[in-house]
Design a protein around this motif. Structure first.
Motif, PDB file in Angstrom:
ATOM      1  N   ARG A 365     -34.524  -2.657   3.979  1.00 38.50           N
ATOM      2  CA  ARG A 365     -33.876  -1.763   4.931  1.00 38.50           C
ATOM      3  C   ARG A 365     -33.181  -2.612   5.983  1.00 38.50           C
ATOM      4  N   VAL A 366     -31.906  -2.407   6.176  1.00 42.90           N
ATOM      5  CA  VAL A 366     -31.117  -3.242   7.083  1.00 42.90           C
ATOM      6  C   VAL A 366     -31.627  -3.075   8.521  1.00 42.90           C
ATOM      7  N   PRO A 367     -32.020  -4.172   9.163  1.00 40.29           N
ATOM      8  CA  PRO A 367     -32.591  -4.076  10.522  1.00 40.29           C
ATOM      9  C   PRO A 367     -31.511  -3.937  11.589  1.00 40.29           C
ATOM     10  N   ALA A 384     -37.530   4.749  21.248  1.00 38.57           N
ATOM     11  CA  ALA A 384     -38.830   4.073  21.116  1.00 38.57           C
ATOM     12  C   ALA A 384     -38.641   2.622  20.665  1.00 38.57           C
ATOM     13  N   SER A 385     -39.462   1.735  21.179  1.00 41.59           N
ATOM     14  CA  SER A 385     -39.407   0.326  20.801  1.00 41.59           C
ATOM     15  C   SER A 385     -40.209   0.071  19.525  1.00 41.59           C
ATOM     16  N   ASN A 386     -39.811  -0.977  18.823  1.00 42.36           N
ATOM     17  CA  ASN A 386     -40.589  -1.555  17.722  1.00 42.36           C
ATOM     18  C   ASN A 386     -40.662  -0.706  16.456  1.00 42.36           C
ATOM     19  N   GLU A 387     -39.821   0.320  16.343  1.00 38.80           N
ATOM     20  CA  GLU A 387     -39.889   1.138  15.134  1.00 38.80           C
ATOM     21  C   GLU A 387     -39.435   0.373  13.890  1.00 38.80           C
ATOM     22  N   MET A 388     -38.648  -0.669  14.060  1.00 35.75           N
ATOM     23  CA  MET A 388     -38.226  -1.464  12.909  1.00 35.75           C
ATOM     24  C   MET A 388     -39.363  -2.287  12.321  1.00 35.75           C
ATOM     25  N   PHE A 389     -40.450  -2.431  13.089  1.00 37.80           N
ATOM     26  CA  PHE A 389     -41.617  -3.141  12.534  1.00 37.80           C
ATOM     27  C   PHE A 389     -42.135  -2.444  11.273  1.00 37.80           C
TER      28      PHE A 389
END
Length: 398
Positions: A365-367, A384-389
């Protein structure tokens, strides 16, 4: 608007004076003591950074340069001539003294500190290399050696372990180091402006004037009039811009000022002002209803609305711009244009993972994200922060 056209005037074989090259046209006095760069030590790479005489004139100082050499090491008479030249120059502000001495050749002027101490007009000294004794006046040293900043009641020492010699500040010298020279010059300005009480300029006003000509009046001529003789603009993600007056003028005329859509606007998020720089965080807003080749070269209009988080680092020399370093998140531009897929194939083998079965492929999934990146620059709590984690590889049929 015409550029300042003052030229250096040779007073003797070893003494040259230069009036300020700012639009203001006057400023405190400064004396440069340096040697000529020998042919064997010449820098073979070209640079827009001018020699110290012109550079300090562009900073709006009235500059006298004393040239020394092994054949002409004595500076006593020349220093006296320099003081007299500044005292009689119409463009030199004399209220706070004739100010600074910048020594670029300390090995040739062993007795310079004793001479400087005789002149009350000289308020401070800068040296690239150690002098034979510590000056009684406020001083600033730039040393090509290991170590950290050192500070005392009368002076400051900066060290530059990354440079080869004290000539790192001289553009014509093979040891010139552009990044270290820029840092050292900014430190000199912070020191000398304080000691000489100027010259002071409203950097925010200068930058706002420049952007007004770019985006509101859309005037190439007026935009270029706010810049030094040889400026540059570097748009880092797309490597577009212009290096030098001729190329930058062409870039503004053919690829920037008239290429921006009519609804282009800049939403300022934060501004930091230093002694010679303005650093802006802003959101660049536009509708992609025409080609914008400096931003997204080669992409036809999509009609999409874009909100892009930008950062600009603007260097101002005197009362005119020297350069702009502009950067932004190109990935969010592609997401907002609908030109970036959510997933892309992984083009390499993953460790400790079996190969994909026939007819299936692994994708990542492209970050990146769309306009939410601009929202988060403006309001840290908007997304929201850090959802790409939580992003993970997936397997898909092909």
């Amino acid at each position: 608007m015409l550029l300042p056209n003052a030229k250096p005037v040779k007073l003797t074989d070893n003494v040259t004076i230069h009036a300020p090259l700012s639009r203001q046209g006057h400023g405190p006095g400064i004396i440069i003591i340096r040697d000529d760069t020998p042919t064997s030590q010449r820098n073979e790479r070209s640079t827009l950074d001018p020699e110290p005489l012109q550079k300090w004139a562009e900073e709006s100082y009235t500059v006298v340069q004393v040239t020394v050499s092994s054949d002409h090491p004595a500076v006593k008479e020349d220093l006296h001539r320099a003081i007299d030249a500044l005292s009689g120059h119409d463009n030199c502000d004399k209220e706070t003294g004739y100010g600074g001495i910048s020594v670029y050749s300390p090995s040739f002027v062993a007795d310079i500190v004793d001479e400087i101490d005789k002149y009350d007009e000289i308020k401070a000294i800068v040296s690239y290399g150690r002098l034979t004794r510590t000056p009684n006046k406020p001083f600033l040293y730039h040393l090509p050696e290991q170590g950290t900043k050192e500070k005392s009641e009368s002076g400051v020492i900066y060290r530059y372990p990354e440079v080869v010699s004290a000539s790192f500040i001289i553009p014509s010298h093979k040891d010139f180091n552009a990044s270290s020279a820029a840092v050292a010059h900014t430190r000199c300005l912070s020191f000398l402006k304080k000691e000489l009480d100027g010259p002071w300029f409203d950097l925010e006003e200068i930058w706002d004037e420049h952007t007004k000509y770019e985006f509101d009046e859309r005037s190439v001529e007026n935009t270029m009039s706010t810049m030094v003789q040889e400026p540059y603009v570097n748009h880092i993600p797309t490597m577009t811009g212009g290096i030098g007056r001729e190329k930058l003028t062409s870039f503004y005329a053919n690829h920037f000022i008239f290429s921006n859509p009519e609804d282009t606007k800049l939403e300022l998020v934060s501004r930091t002002i230093g002694i010679d720089r303005v650093v802006d965080e802003f959101v660049f807003c536009l509708t992609h209803d025409k080609p914008v080749d400096w931003l997204i070269p080669g992409i036809p209009p999509t009609g999409k609305e874009l909100r892009i988080p930008f950062m600009a680092v603007v260097n101002i020399r005197g009362d005119r711009l020297y350069h702009e370093h502009i950067t932004w998140d190109q990935l969010t531009v592609l997401f907002q244009l609908g030109l970036m897929p959510e997933y892309l194939p992984i083009p390499y083998d993953l460790p400790n993972r079996p190969d994909s079965q026939a007819g299936r492929t692994l994708e990542y999934r492209v970050p990146g994200a769309g306009a939410q990146t601009a929202d988060k620059m403006v309001d840290e709590s908007s997304v929201a922060s850090n959802e790409m984690f939580c992003y993970a590889v997936r397997e898909r049929s092909v």
